[in-house]
Design a protein around this motif. Structure first.
Motif: not given
Lengths: 82, 159
Positions: B137-140, B45-50
């Protein structure tokens, strides 16, 4: 008793999923909103959202809608289902 | 529309499209056209993995509101049966979210009614999506999705 429900980001902001209110003090949604603002202040700042949806007894309502004892009121963020 | 030919189900479990379609058509002999829609969880969504999607709903009102939308569709078009199944809870990318099936005697009615029902569901049915993504960063992180102006415009175009 009027039962008031909050969902999604509104629930998270207020920190409560539901409230109960005595009906004597309140006759319409507009009055209910004022009452909530007085008690909860910034925690219910979402009540000013332009796109806030209000329901009474699970039907879409407006600030003019009357409320009475036994009613279930909900404040809903703009929906994103489907 | 024949008796009991409108079904609205909200469930956590996944659904099978073939089964939903079979149920849509059960016992109905006047059908010439069936249109089905399936909505899926996107993986970007808008370039960011879900990572996942959490779907909240207002139990009771969600079913009633979808029922009202189906009723409006019935007023506009000749429909034999409508079936809507909407999932809630924790979903993963590419999971099915919603099934809308419309059976009619003629295809024009089925196509239009299916689109109408989805367009109205998107802006009226009390469901809310919370997207769970992962920062670089890997942070959720998770955020409630905003309603889309394009969905409002699409619904308004029916009026």
């Amino acid at each position: 008793m009027i039962y008031i429900l909050f969902f999604a980001k509104y629930r998270e902001q207020l920190g409560l999923a539901k409230l109960e209110l005595q009906p004597a003090s309140v006759q319409s949604i507009a009055e209910l909103v004022e009452s909530l603002k007085q008690v909860y202040g910034d925690r219910v700042s979402f009540l000013n959202d332009r796109n806030l949806l209000i329901s009474v007894n699970q039907e879409i309502a407006t600030s003019q809608t009357a409320v009475r004892s036994g009613d279930e009121v909900a404040f809903l963020p703009p929906v994103t289902g489907g | 529309m024949s008796h009991n030919s409108q079904h609205v189900t909200i469930q956590q479990a996944t659904f099978d499209v073939a089964r939903e379609t079979t149920l849509l058509l059960a016992g109905n002999r006047a059908v010439g056209a069936v249109v089905t829609f399936i909505g899926l969880v996107r993986d970007v969504n808008e370039g960011a993995a879900i990572n996942g999607l959490y779907l909240e709903h207002y139990p009771g009102m969600a079913e009633k509101e979808i029922g009202r939308i189906i009723e409006e569709a019935r007023q506009r078009w000749g429909l034999e049966a409508v079936r809507v199944t909407h999932r809630v809870g924790n979903l993963k990318p590419l999971d099915p979210i919603v099934f809308v099936g419309v059976a009619s005697q003629h295809r024009a009615d089925a196509f239009r009614a299916c689109e109408f029902i989805m367009d109205y569901l998107k802006i009226r049915a009390p469901f809310w999506k919370k997207e769970q993504g992962k920062k670089e960063s890997g942070e959720l992180n998770s955020k409630w999705l905003d309603a889309r102006q394009s969905d409002r415009e699409k619904q308004a175009a029916w009026e």
